[in-house]
Motif scaffolding. Structure first.
Motif, PDB file in Angstrom:
ATOM      1  N   LYS A  55       1.757   0.122   2.562  1.00 28.72           N
ATOM      2  CA  LYS A  55       1.209   0.402   1.242  1.00 28.72           C
ATOM      3  C   LYS A  55       1.656   1.783   0.766  1.00 28.72           C
ATOM      4  O   LYS A  55       1.927   1.981  -0.412  1.00 28.72           O
ATOM      5  CB  LYS A  55      -0.317   0.356   1.344  1.00 28.72           C
ATOM      6  N   ASP A  56       1.698   2.728   1.681  1.00 30.55           N
ATOM      7  CA  ASP A  56       2.095   4.090   1.326  1.00 30.55           C
ATOM      8  C   ASP A  56       3.617   4.251   1.288  1.00 30.55           C
ATOM      9  O   ASP A  56       4.111   5.363   1.097  1.00 30.55           O
ATOM     10  CB  ASP A  56       1.520   5.100   2.344  1.00 30.55           C
ATOM     11  N   GLY A  57       4.334   3.149   1.543  1.00 36.24           N
ATOM     12  CA  GLY A  57       5.789   3.227   1.548  1.00 36.24           C
ATOM     13  C   GLY A  57       6.352   3.953   2.764  1.00 36.24           C
ATOM     14  O   GLY A  57       7.461   4.463   2.744  1.00 36.24           O
TER      15      GLY A  57
ATOM     16  N   VAL C  95      -7.976   0.043   5.006  1.00 32.59           N
ATOM     17  CA  VAL C  95      -6.539   0.014   4.734  1.00 32.59           C
ATOM     18  C   VAL C  95      -6.260   0.376   3.270  1.00 32.59           C
ATOM     19  O   VAL C  95      -5.198   0.888   2.939  1.00 32.59           O
ATOM     20  CB  VAL C  95      -5.987  -1.392   5.071  1.00 32.59           C
ATOM     21  N   GLY C  96      -7.221   0.135   2.422  1.00 38.23           N
ATOM     22  CA  GLY C  96      -7.029   0.437   1.009  1.00 38.23           C
ATOM     23  C   GLY C  96      -6.995  -0.798   0.124  1.00 38.23           C
ATOM     24  O   GLY C  96      -6.592  -0.732  -1.045  1.00 38.23           O
ATOM     25  N   LEU C  97      -7.416  -1.943   0.673  1.00 35.46           N
ATOM     26  CA  LEU C  97      -7.505  -3.160  -0.154  1.00 35.46           C
ATOM     27  C   LEU C  97      -8.956  -3.334  -0.607  1.00 35.46           C
ATOM     28  O   LEU C  97      -9.881  -2.934   0.097  1.00 35.46           O
ATOM     29  CB  LEU C  97      -7.096  -4.396   0.655  1.00 35.46           C
ATOM     30  N   PRO C 131      -2.086  -8.142  -8.016  1.00 36.87           N
ATOM     31  CA  PRO C 131      -1.432  -8.387  -6.725  1.00 36.87           C
ATOM     32  C   PRO C 131      -1.851  -7.381  -5.657  1.00 36.87           C
ATOM     33  O   PRO C 131      -2.149  -6.229  -5.968  1.00 36.87           O
ATOM     34  CB  PRO C 131       0.060  -8.258  -7.035  1.00 36.87           C
ATOM     35  N   SER C 132      -1.887  -7.869  -4.432  1.00 37.81           N
ATOM     36  CA  SER C 132      -2.149  -6.976  -3.303  1.00 37.81           C
ATOM     37  C   SER C 132      -0.985  -6.004  -3.187  1.00 37.81           C
ATOM     38  O   SER C 132       0.168  -6.386  -3.394  1.00 37.81           O
ATOM     39  CB  SER C 132      -2.274  -7.794  -2.019  1.00 37.81           C
ATOM     40  N   PRO C 133      -1.270  -4.756  -2.828  1.00 33.70           N
ATOM     41  CA  PRO C 133      -0.165  -3.808  -2.657  1.00 33.70           C
ATOM     42  C   PRO C 133       0.793  -4.242  -1.550  1.00 33.70           C
ATOM     43  O   PRO C 133       1.886  -3.702  -1.435  1.00 33.70           O
ATOM     44  CB  PRO C 133      -0.863  -2.494  -2.300  1.00 33.70           C
ATOM     45  N   TYR C 138       5.468  -8.845  -5.880  1.00 34.68           N
ATOM     46  CA  TYR C 138       4.965  -8.127  -7.057  1.00 34.68           C
ATOM     47  C   TYR C 138       5.009  -6.623  -6.860  1.00 34.68           C
ATOM     48  O   TYR C 138       5.152  -5.860  -7.796  1.00 34.68           O
ATOM     49  CB  TYR C 138       3.553  -8.604  -7.407  1.00 34.68           C
ATOM     50  N   HIS C 139       4.859  -6.244  -5.613  1.00 36.99           N
ATOM     51  CA  HIS C 139       4.922  -4.820  -5.318  1.00 36.99           C
ATOM     52  C   HIS C 139       6.308  -4.306  -5.719  1.00 36.99           C
ATOM     53  O   HIS C 139       6.439  -3.340  -6.445  1.00 36.99           O
ATOM     54  CB  HIS C 139       4.666  -4.582  -3.833  1.00 36.99           C
TER      55      HIS C 139
END
Lengths: 222, 311, 145
Positions: A55-57, C95-97, C131-133, C138-139
């Motif tokens: 997520k953070d790349g 995780v951030g979701l 969309p989920s990251p 889509y990311h």
């Protein structure tokens, strides 16, 4: 068994910052039984870490591995072949396991994924309670099998303090008063006379206060 | 009890003379200003024989009980230096005992101490190297055997009148007297009890004490605390561990108009004093007017305890 | 840029939700085609690992559909699943979701319309969340846009 609890996720993320290939290493001993550091928990943590870093790349490559015990050289050696592939080990063992890993592999960063919390057992599945403080001088004979050092909030050896109320400890009404439990047991065993024996000032040398401890079985030494 | 005084403290002399003793309490300030203690001392002077100086009570940091005791002595009063096991190991405990005695402290109260969870530093590590009964044993060994816990000789042993607390209302009730017996066996000279509100229960405890003859081996001072208000009574009933406030007392406070509640609180305390004075085995009272020191004199006066004997 | 079409994984119990899905089909009830059903012998089989893997592989939403409470074929499998789903919500939140991307539903095999309704509602919810990251398609697309 030794009970552990997983560290907060953010703290773990900070520890592995800058590492791109790590091994998340589980332990098949106590922490597997208490559902914090075994095979399944390795998979969960690894999955979380991959997602968060993705997520953070900043993707991270993870080798997921669980060995029988991280507190035993015999098993620790088993991961040696994989070490060239990673630049840090995130150990999901108790503190003892993390120490053993660190001592064994110089030049390899070893991080703890758990907080080692106490020695205890399970009341029921997924519910663990402290029962021993490894003081090194067991007094359970005098206290009907209930440990005042581990279970009294003040480790009082000669009876309850003035805060014992309806069987509960003054620090928390959810916590049993160890001395109430002891008295109840002594009564049921007809051993109340033991209560009035003065428990002498304790010798804490057998405890951690005497420095790091060891135990050697001579018949196994060559 | 032997002819020679153990400590020569005023409290010891009063009790040995068979007088009904009165002790008070003084909490040190949360700062380094000695004037705060001096002001409290002015309110308390001559209202009791000796005054407890609390040791970081409820685990909140305050001026040390040794230093505060010395300030009290400078004001011409006698302190009972409290010491808890929570904050010191046996090395610090024995060192502080020597220090306190050298500075003139003659009474000491041995306590386990409240858990640090209740205080302003819940993050701290507690010690509990000794428990309160082992602390009594330690002081007695130092005083009577002239020996440290470790066995070495003490040159110039501390002369201290050894006190301890007992809570007749805590659980399990049936071991409260055996626990007192343990303290007596360890060498305690006097006991101050937890605040007494439930008199019938206290009487029951006291009867067991007398039945075992413990009142002849230790002086028992009953704890008395006046309610400032119904709110305080309710707080003590519900929020203070080991406190037993009967329903009828709560009702009595509740039914009193707000402006008269303080007065009623004093009345209850005075009545308790009278009852304690008549009770077999009770050697005195310990007046704990929590942050209400100015009322100690009033209670002592109304209970007929004043003037205090000059010994 | 193509409109967001979420990937939704539904872990369905063989004895209830899976049957309900079948019934919804027979009844010709419409529900979004985005739902990918994974059949389980019982929702008690679900562990956080299952659910996390689905998200890791790019699912935008995941739900577990088990029997009505008290009606589990294996007595209490669905009651085992419930706290695990709640626990995994916390894990994905770390995780951030959004925890709303994960849910547990209960239904019986006879509840075909309920299956379609849950599918539609959950689809709408995920559509709203976007969309989920971790959804590569889509990311990547949004980064390019």
């Amino acid at each position: 068994m030794v009970i552990g609890e997983r560290k907060p996720f953010d703290e773990i993320m900070k520890m592995i910052e800058g590492h791109n290939k790590i091994m998340v290493l589980g332990c098949g001993g106590c922490v597997t039984v208490c559902l914090t550091g075994g095979h399944d928990e390795v998979r969960v943590l690894s999955s979380q870490l991959r997602m968060a870093r993705d997520k953070d790349g900043k993707p991270v490559e993870i080798i997921e591995k669980t060995i029988e015990r991280q507190c035993d050289p015999e098993y620790i050696e088993g991961v040696q072949a994989l070490l060239p592939e990673v630049d840090a080990i995130l150990s999901m063992a108790c503190g003892a396991g993390v120490n053993f890993m660190a001592e064994t592999y110089s030049g390899m960063a070893v991080y703890p994924a758990l907080n080692t919390t106490f020695v205890g057992g399970s009341k029921k599945e997924g519910y663990y309670v402290e029962r021993c403080q490894t003081c090194g001088d067991c007094k359970l004979y005098f206290t009907a099998g209930i440990c005042p050092i581990a279970r009294c909030s003040k480790s009082l050896l000669n009876g309850p303090c003035g805060g014992s109320t309806k069987g509960k400890c003054e620090i928390d009404s959810e916590v049993d008063c160890a001395w109430q439990l002891i008295i109840d047991r002594l009564k049921s065993l007809n051993q109340m006379d033991r209560y009035e024996d003065f428990m002498a000032v304790n010798d804490w040398r057998s405890n951690r206060d005497g420095g790091p401890r060891k135990m050697i079985r001579e018949d196994f030494q060559r | 009890m032997s002819e020679e005084y153990k400590s020569g403290s005023k409290l010891e002399k009063v009790l040995r003379a068979g007088q009904f003793a009165v002790t008070g309490e003084c909490g040190p300030p949360r700062g380094a200003d000695p004037e705060v203690i001096k002001k409290k001392c002015a309110l308390l002077k001559d209202k009791a024989d000796a005054f407890n100086i609390t040791d970081n009570q409820t685990s909140v940091v305050r001026m040390s009980s040794i230093a505060s005791s010395v300030i009290m002595m400078q004001e011409g009063m006698e302190p009972v230096m409290q010491m808890v096991c929570r904050d010191r190991n046996r090395i610090a405990i024995q060192s502080d005992i020597l220090g306190g005695a050298a500075l003139g402290v003659k009474n000491m109260l041995c306590l386990s101490g409240d858990h640090q969870k209740f205080g302003d530093h819940p993050q701290s590590k507690n010690v509990f190297d000794l428990d309160s009964i082992q602390l009594i044993h330690t002081v007695k060994k130092m005083r009577d055997e002239h020996k440290f816990l470790g066995g070495d000789e003490i040159k110039g042993a501390p002369k201290l009148f050894i006190g301890a607390a007992e809570n007749p209302f805590a659980d399990p009730f049936e071991i409260r007297v055996p626990r007192l017996a343990k303290k007596v066996a360890a060498g305690v000279d006097f006991i101050q009890t937890q605040c007494i509100f439930n008199l019938p229960k206290f009487e029951e405890w006291m009867k067991q004490v007398v039945d075992r003859g413990l009142h002849e081996k230790v002086y028992i001072l009953g704890g008395v605390t006046p309610f400032k208000s119904f709110g305080m009574a309710k707080y003590m009933a519900n929020n203070v561990p080991g406190m037993d406030v009967p329903e009828e007392l709560l009702k009595r406070m509740k039914d009193t108009p707000k402006e008269k509640q303080a007065e009623e609180g004093i009345n209850i305390a005075v009545e308790t004093c009278f009852k304690l004075k008549e009770m077999k085995g009770v050697a005195g009272v310990h007046l704990m007017a929590i942050e209400w020191e100015e009322k100690v004199g009033e209670i002592a006066q109304k209970a007929g305890f004043l003037p205090r004997p000059q010994l | 840029m193509s409109e967001f079409e979420p990937i939704i994984v539904a872990f369905c119990c063989h004895y209830c939700a899976y049957g309900a899905a079948d019934l919804a089909g027979s009844m010709r009830l419409e529900y979004p085609p985005n739902i990918r059903v994974v059949r389980l012998p019982c929702t008690g089989k679900v562990t956080p690992v299952f659910l996390l893997r689905a998200f890791e592989k790019g699912a935008d939403g995941v739900y577990v559909a088990g029997c009505l409470e008290g009606d589990c074929h294996f007595i209490h499998g669905n009651l085992v699943a419930k706290p695990r789903v709640n626990f995994t919500k916390k894990l994905i939140q770390e995780v951030g979701l959004e925890p709303e991307r994960l849910e547990m539903f209960n239904m019986s095999a006879a509840m075909g319309p309920k299956f379609a309704e849950v599918a539609r509602e959950f689809y709408d919810r995920i559509k709203q969340l976007g969309p989920s990251p971790l959804n590569k398609k889509y990311h990547g697309a949004s980064a390019a846009a």
